[in-house]
Motif scaffolding. Structure first.
Motif, mmCIF file in Angstrom:
data_model
loop_
_atom_site.group_PDB
_atom_site.id
_atom_site.type_symbol
_atom_site.label_atom_id
_atom_site.label_comp_id
_atom_site.label_asym_id
_atom_site.label_seq_id
_atom_site.Cartn_x
_atom_site.Cartn_y
_atom_site.Cartn_z
ATOM 1 N N LEU A 16 79.732 20.846 6.229
ATOM 2 C CA LEU A 16 79.561 20.308 7.579
ATOM 3 C C LEU A 16 79.278 18.811 7.569
ATOM 4 O O LEU A 16 78.363 18.359 6.875
ATOM 5 C CB LEU A 16 78.395 21.028 8.282
ATOM 6 N N GLU A 17 80.063 18.072 8.331
ATOM 7 C CA GLU A 17 79.792 16.646 8.595
ATOM 8 C C GLU A 17 79.506 16.562 10.082
ATOM 9 O O GLU A 17 80.414 16.748 10.889
ATOM 10 C CB GLU A 17 81.033 15.789 8.301
ATOM 11 N N LEU A 18 78.266 16.253 10.444
ATOM 12 C CA LEU A 18 77.893 16.396 11.858
ATOM 13 C C LEU A 18 77.496 15.057 12.483
ATOM 14 O O LEU A 18 77.942 14.017 12.057
ATOM 15 C CB LEU A 18 76.792 17.457 11.968
ATOM 16 N N GLY A 19 76.658 15.123 13.480
ATOM 17 C CA GLY A 19 76.353 13.909 14.233
ATOM 18 C C GLY A 19 75.371 12.986 13.529
ATOM 19 O O GLY A 19 74.921 13.250 12.413
ATOM 20 N N GLY A 20 75.049 11.885 14.200
ATOM 21 C CA GLY A 20 74.099 10.933 13.631
ATOM 22 C C GLY A 20 73.425 10.112 14.710
ATOM 23 O O GLY A 20 73.875 10.078 15.867
ATOM 24 N N LYS A 21 72.319 9.500 14.358
ATOM 25 C CA LYS A 21 71.639 8.538 15.232
ATOM 26 C C LYS A 21 70.994 7.539 14.278
ATOM 27 O O LYS A 21 69.763 7.415 14.184
ATOM 28 C CB LYS A 21 70.590 9.261 16.092
ATOM 29 N N SER A 22 71.843 6.859 13.528
ATOM 30 C CA SER A 22 71.361 6.077 12.389
ATOM 31 C C SER A 22 70.642 4.814 12.843
ATOM 32 O O SER A 22 70.978 4.210 13.867
ATOM 33 C CB SER A 22 72.540 5.736 11.489
ATOM 34 N N ALA A 23 69.642 4.435 12.038
ATOM 35 C CA ALA A 23 68.809 3.277 12.373
ATOM 36 C C ALA A 23 69.170 2.096 11.489
ATOM 37 O O ALA A 23 69.311 2.230 10.272
ATOM 38 C CB ALA A 23 67.337 3.636 12.165
ATOM 39 N N LYS A 24 69.290 0.940 12.121
ATOM 40 C CA LYS A 24 69.384 -0.300 11.367
ATOM 41 C C LYS A 24 68.030 -0.999 11.505
ATOM 42 O O LYS A 24 67.596 -1.281 12.628
ATOM 43 C CB LYS A 24 70.500 -1.185 11.923
ATOM 44 N N ILE A 25 67.398 -1.265 10.369
ATOM 45 C CA ILE A 25 66.069 -1.881 10.388
ATOM 46 C C ILE A 25 66.201 -3.341 9.973
ATOM 47 O O ILE A 25 66.655 -3.644 8.863
ATOM 48 C CB ILE A 25 65.130 -1.153 9.395
ATOM 49 N N ILE A 26 65.809 -4.233 10.861
ATOM 50 C CA ILE A 26 65.816 -5.656 10.499
ATOM 51 C C ILE A 26 64.356 -6.047 10.262
ATOM 52 O O ILE A 26 63.550 -6.073 11.208
ATOM 53 C CB ILE A 26 66.451 -6.513 11.605
ATOM 54 N N LEU A 27 64.008 -6.304 9.019
ATOM 55 C CA LEU A 27 62.618 -6.659 8.705
ATOM 56 C C LEU A 27 62.343 -8.104 9.126
ATOM 57 O O LEU A 27 63.277 -8.906 9.314
ATOM 58 C CB LEU A 27 62.346 -6.430 7.216
ATOM 59 N N ASP A 28 61.041 -8.432 9.253
ATOM 60 C CA ASP A 28 60.684 -9.733 9.844
ATOM 61 C C ASP A 28 61.163 -10.924 9.014
ATOM 62 O O ASP A 28 61.338 -12.020 9.536
ATOM 63 C CB ASP A 28 59.170 -9.814 10.095
ATOM 64 N N ASP A 29 61.394 -10.683 7.709
ATOM 65 C CA ASP A 29 61.818 -11.808 6.860
ATOM 66 C C ASP A 29 63.341 -11.830 6.649
ATOM 67 O O ASP A 29 63.829 -12.511 5.745
ATOM 68 C CB ASP A 29 61.127 -11.702 5.497
#
Ligand code: NAD
Length: 489
Positions: free
Chosen positions: A257-270
């Motif tokens: 199964l390849e299903l849905g996503g709600k992926s996060a991109k994290i931009i750190l302060d530096d």
């Protein structure tokens, strides 16, 4: 907009109409008008495809003749390569791909991935030696051999149909399986072309079969229930994926199964060049209809206002550079269907009810045409427990969530039922790597690295799926392990 050729079924080596000649309309996402006709497969057609695939697996040398498989899969690649124009037409007129997106995920990456499969295939080990062991007073020699799993049903979605079809069909064929490809009702032509070109390449009858119909569930459910089908390789929504697992249990189906996503991109302060990193996060490619898109943008609270200002400017700068069928610079077109448009618009409404701030977009855009156009949309002041942060919208809607520190960013990224992909940006490589390792998802991009390619395994944690597609691992999904042990004479 020219009409697409009729999408025909491909069963037991023959391109054909559905039983009784029934058809359904293919609707252009750009205009809402009919752009083609597809055969509307009945249960009898699906049954014939299962019989053909079973017979081709059990009665021909497909499963054992590796040289034949490589030769035909390579020939099929060449035929697809020669038909890129048609693939482009299909991606644009069925799935609503903007012309600037065709060379990327729609056709370019799919063809590159196909080549990657052919390139990694020679690395596949067909045997593993387990040495000898003494027991019960004699010595046993042990060896595992890997064999194709059998008949595969590949059930695929509409968003990047060629890419997903290639991901399953090419891997299953190389592994030695026979298959039934079942594309989504919106994108039958991108399935039908596999039949047409397989016939031209000279595939043995029954090795590849293609069925589709107006009913999204009929053919898929038959394939899932049928004991003659050994494995279901499914890409689509998490809801249907769960149903397939449940219904496949009756025949102990192997399910992938390849299903849905709600992926996060994290931009750190530096993050180096913070503003550029934020500005590159617009969710516009193919109107956000990608399972691995980074649809949650996580930025430090200390720089939240700055990020909002950058995003407002970036969306304004993106402006009207989308939604033109002919413009080669456009990477965003309409969403796929009226139903999808209504769904995405209902999420935009919900976001406002939940108290998020609409930073950009938010409206349908009938001025772009009679199709299904929604503006690039961005919500700020989003908390991770809002439904717009938790549910997959599958449209051009980005949500921006503040975090306090690295631990908080990891917590937010992981507080999701999904775990498909994601990204981290930081000037400090070890810090970025530390965060990436703590995120529970199948792939993470660090400082923009490409974590999705045809030679890399791709798949999800948690509700994003089970198993891996692409790369050597993607071919191995279609193999069974047989252990052989013999008494030393
Ligand atoms: P969907 O789940 O509605 O349909 C996918 C396929 O399953 C279609 O071919 C459909 O006809 C078929 N289907 C529908 N009901 C079925 C049933 N009861 N039994 C068997 N088959 C059935 O998904 P969709 O709307 O076509 O595609 C969008 C979804 O796909 C999104 O959630 C997206 O995240 C997901 N997706 C995931 C990936 C990935 O690799 N993880 C890639 C692309 C899309």
């Amino acid at each position: 907009m020219a009409m697409l050729p009729d999408a025909k079924l491909f069963i037991d080596g023959t391109q054909r109409d559905a039983e009784g000649g029934k058809t359904f309309d293919i609707i252009s996402p750009w205009t809402g008008e009919v752009v083609g006709k597809a055969a509307d497969a009945s249960a009898t057609d699906v049954e014939a495809a299962i019989v053909a695939a079973r017979r081709a697996f059990d009665k021909t040398d497909w499963a054992t003749n590796v040289d034949l498989r490589v030769a035909l899969v390579t020939k099929l690649y060449d035929l697809f390569d020669a038909n890129r124009e048609r693939l482009s037409d299909l991606a644009r007129n069925e799935a609503g791909a903007a012309v600037g997106a065709v060379g990327r995920a729609h056709v370019g990456m799919a063809m590159e991935g196909w080549k990657d499969y052919l390139d990694v295939f020679p690395q596949l080990k067909w045997e593993k030696d387990y040495g000898t062991r003494t027991g019960y007073g004699f010595e046993t020699v042990r060896k595992a051999v890997y064999e194709p799993v059998g008949v595969v049903a590949a059930i695929t979605p509409w968003n990047v149909p060629l890419y997903v079809n290639v991901g399953k069909v090419v891997a299953a064929l190389l592994a030695g399986c026979t298959l039934i490809l079942k594309p989504a009702p919106n994108t039958p032509g991108m399935g039908a072309i596999f039949g047409e070109l397989a016939a031209e390449a000279g595939f043995p009858a029954g090795v590849i079969n293609v069925v589709f119909g107006s009913d999204p569930a009929l053919a898929g459910e038959m394939l899932v229930h049928d004991p003659r089908v050994d494995l279901i390789s499914f890409t689509g929504s998490t809801g249907v994926g769960k149903r397939i697992m449940e219904q496949g249990a009756a025949t102990l189906k192997r399910v992938f199964l390849e299903l849905g996503g709600k992926s996060a991109k994290i931009i750190l302060d530096d993050a180096p060049n913070f503003a550029m990193e934020v500005a590159q996060s617009l969710l516009v490619f193919h109107a956000g209809q990608g399972c691995a898109v980074q649809s949650r943008l996580l930025v430090p609270r200390s720089r939240y206002e700055e990020a909002k200002a950058v995003l407002a400017k970036a969306y304004a700068g993106f402006g009207e550079n989308w939604g033109d069928y002919e413009n080669p610079a456009h990477i965003m077109g309409p969403v796929v269907s009226k139903r999808q448009m209504e769904r995405v618009l209902s999420y935009i409404e919900l976001g406002q009810q939940e108290g998020a701030t609409l930073l950009a977009g938010g409206k349908a855009r009938p001025d772009k045409g009679n199709g299904y156009f929604i503006e690039p949309t961005c919500f700020a002041d989003v908390s991770n427990d809002m439904r717009i942060a938790q549910e997959e919208i599958f449209g051009p809607v980005l949500v921006v969530i503040p975090f306090e520190d690295d631990d908080d960013a990891v917590r937010i990224a992981n507080e999701s039922q999904y775990g498909l992909s994601g990204g981290v940006a930081s000037a400090d490589f070890d810090r970025a790597m530390g965060v990436a390792r703590r995120i529970r998802s199948g792939s993470i991009s660090i400082n923009g690295g490409m974590c999705i390619a045809g030679d890399l395994p791709f798949g999800g944690y948690k509700a994003s799926g089970i198993g891996r597609e692409w790369g050597l691992e993607g071919i191995e999904e279609f193999l069974e392990t047989k252990l052989l042990a013999w008494r030393q004479q």
